[in-house]
Design an enzyme around this catalytic site. Structure first.
Site, mmCIF file in Angstrom:
data_model
loop_
_atom_site.group_PDB
_atom_site.id
_atom_site.type_symbol
_atom_site.label_atom_id
_atom_site.label_comp_id
_atom_site.label_asym_id
_atom_site.label_seq_id
_atom_site.Cartn_x
_atom_site.Cartn_y
_atom_site.Cartn_z
ATOM 1 C CB SER A 152 -27.596 51.204 -49.986
ATOM 2 O OG SER A 152 -27.361 52.070 -48.411
ATOM 3 C CE1 TYR A 177 -32.572 54.452 -60.849
ATOM 4 C CE2 TYR A 177 -31.560 55.712 -58.815
ATOM 5 C CZ TYR A 177 -32.857 55.413 -60.187
ATOM 6 O OH TYR A 177 -33.291 56.545 -60.885
ATOM 7 C CG HIS A 187 -41.064 53.689 -54.369
ATOM 8 N ND1 HIS A 187 -42.274 53.086 -53.666
ATOM 9 C CD2 HIS A 187 -40.008 53.140 -52.893
ATOM 10 C CE1 HIS A 187 -42.000 52.757 -52.389
ATOM 11 N NE2 HIS A 187 -40.826 52.661 -51.797
ATOM 12 C CE LYS A 231 -46.382 49.561 -45.619
ATOM 13 N NZ LYS A 231 -46.055 50.875 -44.726
ATOM 14 N NE ARG A 275 -29.849 63.411 -41.929
ATOM 15 C CZ ARG A 275 -29.913 64.310 -42.459
ATOM 16 N NH1 ARG A 275 -30.753 65.378 -42.752
ATOM 17 N NH2 ARG A 275 -29.231 64.070 -44.028
#
Length: 173
Positions: A9, A31, A52, A70, A138
């Site tokens: 996160s 990540y 993404h 998506k 937010r």
């Protein structure tokens, strides 16, 4: 039958809380670090759509299969880049179109596939969102910002386009 081995996160405290709650061994706020430190078979990319592509491309380079929420990408060019990278890597890269699993949508697919209503010549999808959903937090504001991949087409249109293509065949124009 899958084992979730890491969660990431933008906010490490949230990642750690989720990991603790779900008994996930590792939590990250980057990540890239997660991909470097964990041996992952598949990565689920659940970030805002404008993030993404870099995340999916990094996961593919790390050898993982990728499931993206998506909309896949904010531009067609980025979506094609992701597809080409997946094809080169030999990994599966898919979009999580959850509405394909709704019982009514599966029944519609079956009936249309059987020709229950004959040849479909025209299809119309309409959406009414009144009153407009409010996204005051937010963290969720990207949902209504087109430049981040949100907005009506990003939020809702992707479902309609996917369902119509699934039921009736790929869109030609």
């Amino acid at each position: 039958g899958a084992a979730v081995v890491a969660v990431c996160s933008a906010h490490l405290p949230r990642a750690r809380a989720a990991a603790r709650q779900q008994r996930i061994p590792a939590a990250f706020d980057d990540y890239r670090q997660m991909l470097a430190e964990c041996d992952l078979d598949i990565v689920s990319v659940c970030s805002p759509p404008d993030l993404h592509a870099p995340m999916a491309l990094a996961a593919l380079r790390a050898g993982a299969h990728v499931l993206c929420e998506k909309p896949l990408a904010p531009t067609r060019a980025l979506a094609r880049t992701m597809l080409r990278a997946a094809e080169r890597s030999g990994r599966v890269h898919a979009v999580g179109h959850l509405r394909r699993f709704f019982p009514a949508h599966r029944a519609a697919a079956r009936l249309l596939g059987q020709g229950a209503i004959g040849q479909v010549l025209c299809a119309t999808a309409s959406l009414c969102t009144w009153p407009r959903p409010a996204f005051h937090d937010r963290a969720w504001s990207w949902l209504v910002r087109g430049e981040r991949g949100g907005g009506v087409l990003g939020l809702y249109g992707t479902h309609y386009f996917d369902l119509l293509a699934w039921w009736l065949g790929e869109v030609e124009a």
